[in-house]
Design a protein around this motif. Structure first.
Motif, PDB file in Angstrom:
ATOM      1  N   LEU A 187       0.823  -1.202   0.000  1.00  0.00           N
ATOM      2  CA  LEU A 187       0.000   0.000   0.000  1.00  0.00           C
ATOM      3  C   LEU A 187       0.860   1.256   0.000  1.00  0.00           C
ATOM      4  N   VAL A 188       1.952   1.244   0.757  1.00  0.00           N
ATOM      5  CA  VAL A 188       2.859   2.392   0.786  1.00  0.00           C
ATOM      6  C   VAL A 188       3.375   2.691  -0.616  1.00  0.00           C
TER       7      VAL A 188
ATOM      8  N   GLU B 250       5.594  -9.503 -10.430  1.00  0.00           N
ATOM      9  CA  GLU B 250       4.505  -8.574 -10.739  1.00  0.00           C
ATOM     10  C   GLU B 250       3.150  -9.212 -10.462  1.00  0.00           C
ATOM     11  N   ALA B 251       3.015 -10.510 -10.783  1.00  0.00           N
ATOM     12  CA  ALA B 251       1.748 -11.210 -10.537  1.00  0.00           C
ATOM     13  C   ALA B 251       1.422 -11.267  -9.051  1.00  0.00           C
ATOM     14  N   THR B 252       2.452 -11.465  -8.217  1.00  0.00           N
ATOM     15  CA  THR B 252       2.226 -11.512  -6.768  1.00  0.00           C
ATOM     16  C   THR B 252       1.779 -10.152  -6.253  1.00  0.00           C
ATOM     17  N   VAL B 253       2.406  -9.095  -6.753  1.00  0.00           N
ATOM     18  CA  VAL B 253       1.991  -7.751  -6.340  1.00  0.00           C
ATOM     19  C   VAL B 253       0.543  -7.497  -6.742  1.00  0.00           C
ATOM     20  N   LYS B 254       0.173  -7.915  -7.941  1.00  0.00           N
ATOM     21  CA  LYS B 254      -1.202  -7.727  -8.408  1.00  0.00           C
ATOM     22  C   LYS B 254      -2.190  -8.430  -7.489  1.00  0.00           C
TER      23      LYS B 254
ATOM     24  N   TYR C 120      -1.697  -9.034  -4.291  1.00  0.00           N
ATOM     25  CA  TYR C 120      -1.742  -8.234  -3.068  1.00  0.00           C
ATOM     26  C   TYR C 120      -2.620  -6.995  -3.258  1.00  0.00           C
ATOM     27  N   VAL C 121      -2.489  -6.345  -4.397  1.00  0.00           N
ATOM     28  CA  VAL C 121      -3.285  -5.143  -4.657  1.00  0.00           C
ATOM     29  C   VAL C 121      -4.776  -5.474  -4.624  1.00  0.00           C
TER      30      VAL C 121
END
Length: 219
Positions: free
Chosen positions: A168-169, A188-192, A194-195
């Motif tokens: 989030l930061v 990138e897929a993992t971040v997506k 999380y988002v």
């Protein structure tokens, strides 16, 4: 989107600006400008008539301005993504637009390549965050906010895990999924993923709202 062009409506009361945006967008073979509108009422009608996927919506327009048109657009065509056109001098208007479900914002002097990226991102279901512009505007919007709003934001953020807070930061800094992944050593897929989880937990409709919430919470 393979084999299908992104259908876009341009809503701005200045013909020269519409013409310039059209010229830029139509340089991309995967984007089709299906209609133009000179006010918010026309924008709603054009989006309905042409089943547009993305609408570029100016804030200052006659008959029905962009801020008033945005909630109606969201109700009339909930799958259509709305990108607000703005200037640095309309900070509070930008905040209201994003809180009403805008998929992001662009400055009217945005570089052509960034305009195309924004439309592509919106069509893909993402809110477009221009790192430079977003950091500037969100910082300005967040300045001076204290009290109840900050406390509410902090209470919502408290529901996140430590890793979700880290992501989030970075959203608050305007980073893309790819850039956030590099910073956190994640794909990138993992971040997506999380988002998506963060948006659900916070009750935010898009990344822009989450970024504003992060700033309200002081992250």
């Amino acid at each position: 989107m393979a084999g299908q062009r992104i259908r876009v409506v341009i809503a701005d009361d200045e013909p020269l600006i519409r013409a310039g945006i059209r010229m830029i967008l139509t340089s991309d073979p995967e984007i089709e400008v299906v209609a133009e509108a000179a006010n918010g009422r026309e924008a709603i009608e054009r989006v309905r008539a042409h089943a547009a996927e993305v609408v570029l919506l100016d804030i200052q327009m006659p008959v029905l301005d962009g801020l008033s048109a945005l909630p109606e657009l969201r109700r009339a065509a909930p799958s259509t993504r709305v990108i607000v056109l703005t200037t640095f001098g309309e900070r509070e208007n930008v905040l209201r637009a994003l809180e009403h479900g805008g998929a992001g914002f662009l400055l009217k002097d945005t570089a052509p390549a960034e305009l195309i990226r924004a439309v592509r991102a919106a069509a893909a279901g993402d809110a477009y965050l221009s790192p430079a512009a977003t950091r500037h505007v969100v910082d300005q919007l967040a300045s001076g906010r204290e009290g109840a709003r900050t406390e509410r934001a902090r209470a919502r953020v408290a529901t996140l895990s430590e890793r979700e807070r880290e992501v989030l930061v970075l959203l608050g800094e305007g980073l893309s999924n790819a850039d956030a992944g590099r910073r956190l050593h994640m794909s990138e897929a993992t971040v997506k993923t999380y988002v998506s989880r963060i948006l659900a937990k916070l009750g935010c409709e898009n990344r822009v709202q989450a970024a504003l919430l992060a700033r309200d919470a002081g992250l």
